[in-house]
Design an enzyme around this catalytic site. Structure first.
Site, mmCIF file in Angstrom:
data_model
loop_
_atom_site.group_PDB
_atom_site.id
_atom_site.type_symbol
_atom_site.label_atom_id
_atom_site.label_comp_id
_atom_site.label_asym_id
_atom_site.label_seq_id
_atom_site.Cartn_x
_atom_site.Cartn_y
_atom_site.Cartn_z
ATOM 1 N N TYR A 186 22.234 39.443 -27.445
ATOM 2 C CA TYR A 186 22.564 40.646 -26.672
ATOM 3 C C TYR A 186 23.704 40.362 -25.686
ATOM 4 C CZ TYR A 186 19.290 38.631 -23.174
ATOM 5 O OH TYR A 186 18.631 37.809 -22.295
ATOM 6 N N ARG A 241 24.408 36.506 -24.986
ATOM 7 C CA ARG A 241 23.396 35.452 -24.949
ATOM 8 C C ARG A 241 23.083 35.003 -26.363
ATOM 9 N NH1 ARG A 241 19.657 34.059 -21.666
ATOM 10 N NH2 ARG A 241 20.292 32.134 -22.668
#
Ligand code: FE2
Length: 231
Positions: A141, A151
């Protein structure tokens, strides 16, 4: 379990890691002040076994329908520095869904929520220190830390020892993720070998044919191979 100086603290990420932008304002600027724990903090019950539901470890069975995404088995052992099992440890897990979205009010990622996936589960280690979850592989995300920041796919894990003051929190990653190089949370763990300890091992043996792939993630509480933990 202990979070005391017996842990190899240099494996853990520093409180201030400027590339991880939030730590610039979040990290304490003054030395920490240690507090003595009260007797009730140390001796009070952490949780009752009866409150762990039978299906709490299976995040694919918490709703009427099954969640979308790649079903996985995540298992491993919680061990001490000598490889001794740590039984009766509460392992809690939270994660994004397969689209990289958390079921949380502050998550603004325009990816779909899954009505059949809450993204939280828990298990207690058995006498051999083993835990096992069934879940969905989380998606990567974006998170606005820097330009085009994403991430690496990860699962958050928390361990409780014998008291509330004995809590360790870490993140587990998947092998071969192409996003490691640009993820400052992953890279805030200073040592390359220690970073490797946060990456689960693909486990062909524990895969369930026609059903799910498996990953093994052992959590080592201290010593040379201690899993890096968030302070
Ligand atoms: Fe996360």
């Amino acid at each position: 379990m202990s979070t005391s100086s017996r842990r190899r603290l240099d494996a853990d990420p520093p409180l201030l890691f400027p590339d991880y932008r939030a730590t610039r304002t979040r990290a304490p600027k003054l030395p920490l002040v240690p507090f003595e724990h009260t007797l009730s903090e140390l001796t009070g019950p952490v949780y009752g076994h009866e409150r762990i539901g039978q299906g709490d470890h299976d995040l694919t069975q918490q709703f009427e329908g099954e969640p979308l995404g790649e079903r996985i088995v995540l298992h491993g052992r919680v061990v001490d520095d000598d490889g001794r099992p740590v039984p009766d440890t509460l392992v809690e897990l939270w994660q994004a869904n397969s689209a990289g979205r958390y079921r949380h009010v502050v998550d603004r990622h325009p990816a779909p929520l899954d009505p059949n996936f809450a993204g939280a589960g828990r298990a207690v280690t058995d006498s051999d220190g083993r835990y096992r979850f069934i879940t969905i592989k989380p998606g990567a995300y974006p998170w606005r830390n820097h330009d085009n920041a994403w991430r690496a796919a990860h699962i958050h894990l928390s361990l409780f020892g014998l008291a509330f003051t004995q809590r360790l929190v870490t993140q587990m990653y998947f092998p071969g993720d192409p996003l490691f190089f640009q993820d400052p949370i992953f890279n805030s763990v200073p040592d390359r070998d220690a970073r490797e300890l946060m990456i689960a091992r693909f486990d062909l043996e524990q895969t369930v044919p026609e059903w799910a792939l498996a990953y093994e993630f052992d959590i080592v509480l201290r010593g040379r191979d201690a899993t890096p933990f968030e302070e």
